[in-house]
Write an enzyme that holds these catalytic residues in place. Structure first.
Site, short mmCIF file in Angstrom:
data_model
loop_
_atom_site.label_atom_id
_atom_site.label_comp_id
_atom_site.label_asym_id
_atom_site.label_seq_id
_atom_site.Cartn_x
_atom_site.Cartn_y
_atom_site.Cartn_z
CE LYS A 22 -3.01 0.75 3.56
NZ LYS A 22 -2.84 2.13 4.10
CB SER A 23 3.76 2.33 2.06
OG SER A 23 3.13 2.24 3.31
NE ARG A 27 6.20 6.62 0.89
CZ ARG A 27 5.31 6.40 1.87
NH1 ARG A 27 4.24 5.67 1.65
NH2 ARG A 27 5.49 6.93 3.07
N GLY A 94 -4.79 8.08 5.54
CA GLY A 94 -3.85 9.01 6.16
C GLY A 94 -2.66 9.28 5.24
NE ARG A 122 -5.39 8.16 11.13
CZ ARG A 122 -4.77 7.35 10.27
NH1 ARG A 122 -5.43 6.92 9.18
NH2 ARG A 122 -3.53 6.99 10.48
CB SER A 167 5.12 9.72 11.61
OG SER A 167 4.27 9.91 10.50
CD GLN A 169 0.47 8.34 7.22
OE1 GLN A 169 -0.15 9.14 7.92
NE2 GLN A 169 -0.05 7.19 6.83
CG ASP A 320 0.36 -0.01 9.47
OD1 ASP A 320 0.03 0.81 10.35
OD2 ASP A 320 0.70 0.33 8.32
NE ARG A 351 -5.37 -0.06 13.19
CZ ARG A 351 -4.70 0.11 12.04
NH1 ARG A 351 -3.38 0.08 12.05
NH2 ARG A 351 -5.34 0.29 10.91
#
Ligand code: S3P
Length: 434
Positions: A22-23, A27, A94, A122, A167, A169, A320, A351
């Site tokens: 996914k990441s 990108r 996110g 968030r 992070s 992100q 995750d 979570r």
């Protein structure tokens, strides 16, 4: 509401190729959109989150074609995005929101970013602070530090930002804005978070360096650039998706499965380290590296697990995977302690709460803490009604718990798996021989 009934399974057998990371998929679309030329992305993850990213760039005038797991991005160049005519909808993602905010900070047009209820609750202060220090004008429209965000044009200058959280992100948002800034931009984080942005941006021609310091902190720096250049990307399988099958293979007696082409970037592979610490039988085969990203096939055989401690600099490399690790811990002998993981509170759900709620419903002995949880394993788990709270990773982790528990379970709002793994239930059924 979608509800999925899950019955215990005896053994899993066979091979699986999990969807693209996914990441990396996000990108590839973003950097391809900003590059000059065509970027062909194979094994792209067509989950809802990455489709949100595609939709945002299409709204900014980037032609993007999709066909059977292949995406072709006709990049507009670093300065070729157009003003969107409507709000950019980032859905549940996110990564889409925070990384695009970094890109939008450097544009000459205004924009608004907004997502679903979970996304819009968030924290966005973590990117607004450094981006505004660089000269951007980003405001939270509801003045609560969350999206919707309004982004006005500003002239950016490089900064040296020390992030309070590890992070990717945050780091990526600042580095992407740095492409448009005057002077060097760098981000230092308390521990190295996933480095896909650094690896891929270098591949697209950006001038970027990264260092892990002796004390474990890490710095990535980027210089402004005039153009990025398109290149083809083969996305490795997502270790975060592979983790559910690896766990299911370990927990259901008699299982043997091969999970093919799994991305093993060391900044993502903490899950495997913990599996090994818990006594798991795993072996890696056919190791390769593409575009700086390592990958391999993983052979999994079921076997007993024991408790462990999950903490410190390992946390960003498995953040995750904590819901599925918590499930494994509940079936393991002895106690597992998860600490230094307060970031769990600001994921798609809190979570710490959603894992505790659902493990408790299945009869596990779990105590939530401020920055993690303590799980005393080895109690037999029973089937239960699982509240996913629309969090894809909770739905998938507890589907695996339900396979290994006694009696049937049901997963509420099970369709939320579409965010990262639309074919999850079908592929799990196939391995269970159903
Ligand atoms: C991601 C970074 C991580 C991770 C998320 C994807 C990324 O978030 O939890 O699922 O693609 O950069 P943080 O950067 O907030 O830790």
């Amino acid at each position: 509401m979608s509800v999925r009934d899950i019955h215990p399974s005896r053994q899993l057998k066979g091979e699986i190729l999990v969807p693209g990371d996914k990441s990396i998929s996000h990108r590839a679309v973003m950097f391809g959109s900003l590059a000059k030329g065509d970027t062909r992305i194979s094994h792209f993850l067509s989950g809802a989150d990455c489709l949100s990213t595609i939709s945002c760039f299409r709204k900014m005038g980037v032609p993007i074609e999709m066909e059977k797991g292949q995406v072709l991005v006709h990049g507009n160049g670093l300065h070729g995005l157009r003003a969107p005519e409507e709000v950019l909808d980032t859905g549940n993602s996110g990564t889409t929101t925070r990384l695009i905010a970094g890109i939008l900070a450097g544009q000459s047009f205004p924009s608004v970013l907004s997502g679903d209820d979970s996304l819009n609750s968030r924290p966005m202060g973590r990117i607004m602070t450094p981006l505004n220090q660089m000269g951007a004008h980003i405001t939270s429209i509801r003045e609560n530090g969350c999206a919707p965000l309004r982004i006005e044009p500003g002239r950016l200058h490089g900064i040296h930002y020390t992030s309070p959280v590890a992070s990717a992100q945050v780091k990526s948002a600042v580095l992407l804005a740095g492409l448009y800034a005057e002077g060097e931009t760098s981000v230092t984080e308390p521990a190295l978070s996933r480095n896909h942005t650094e690896l891929m941006l270098q591949g697209f021609g950006a001038s970027l360096t990264s260092t892990v310091h002796p004390d474990g902190t890490a710095t990535a720096s980027v210089l402004p650039c005039s153009e990025l250049f398109a290149r083809d990307i083969r996305v490795p399988g997502d270790i975060s998706s592979a983790a559910y099958f690896i766990a299911a293979g370990l927990l259901t007696p008699g299982s043997e499965i091969l999970v093919r082409n799994v991305g093993l970037n060391p900044t993502r592979a903490g899950f495997l380290t913990v599996c090994q610490n818990m006594g798991a039988k795993l072996s890696l085969q056919n190791k390769t590296t593409q575009g700086g990203e390592e990958m391999a096939d993983i052979l999994v055989s079921s076997g007993p697990l024991h408790g462990t401690v999950i903490e410190g600099s390992l946390i960003p490399s498995l953040i995750d995977e904590i819901p599925i690790l918590a499930v494994m811990a509940a079936f393991a002998d002895g106690t597992t302690v998860i600490r230094d993981a307060a970031e769990l509170k600001v994921k798609e759900t809190n979570r710490i709460d959603t894992v505790t709620e659902n493990l408790s419903a299945m009869g596990a002995d779990v105590t939530p803490t401020e920055d993690g949880m303590i799980i005393r394993g080895g109690k037999a788990l029973h089937g239960a009604q699982i509240h996913s709270h629309l969090d894809h990773r909770i739905a998938m982790a507890f589907t695996v718990a339900a396979l290994a528990a006694d009696g049937p379970s049901s997963i509420l709002d099970s369709q939320c798996v579409d965010v990262s793994y639309p074919a999850f239930f079908q592929e799990l059924d196939a391995l269970c021989g159903r």
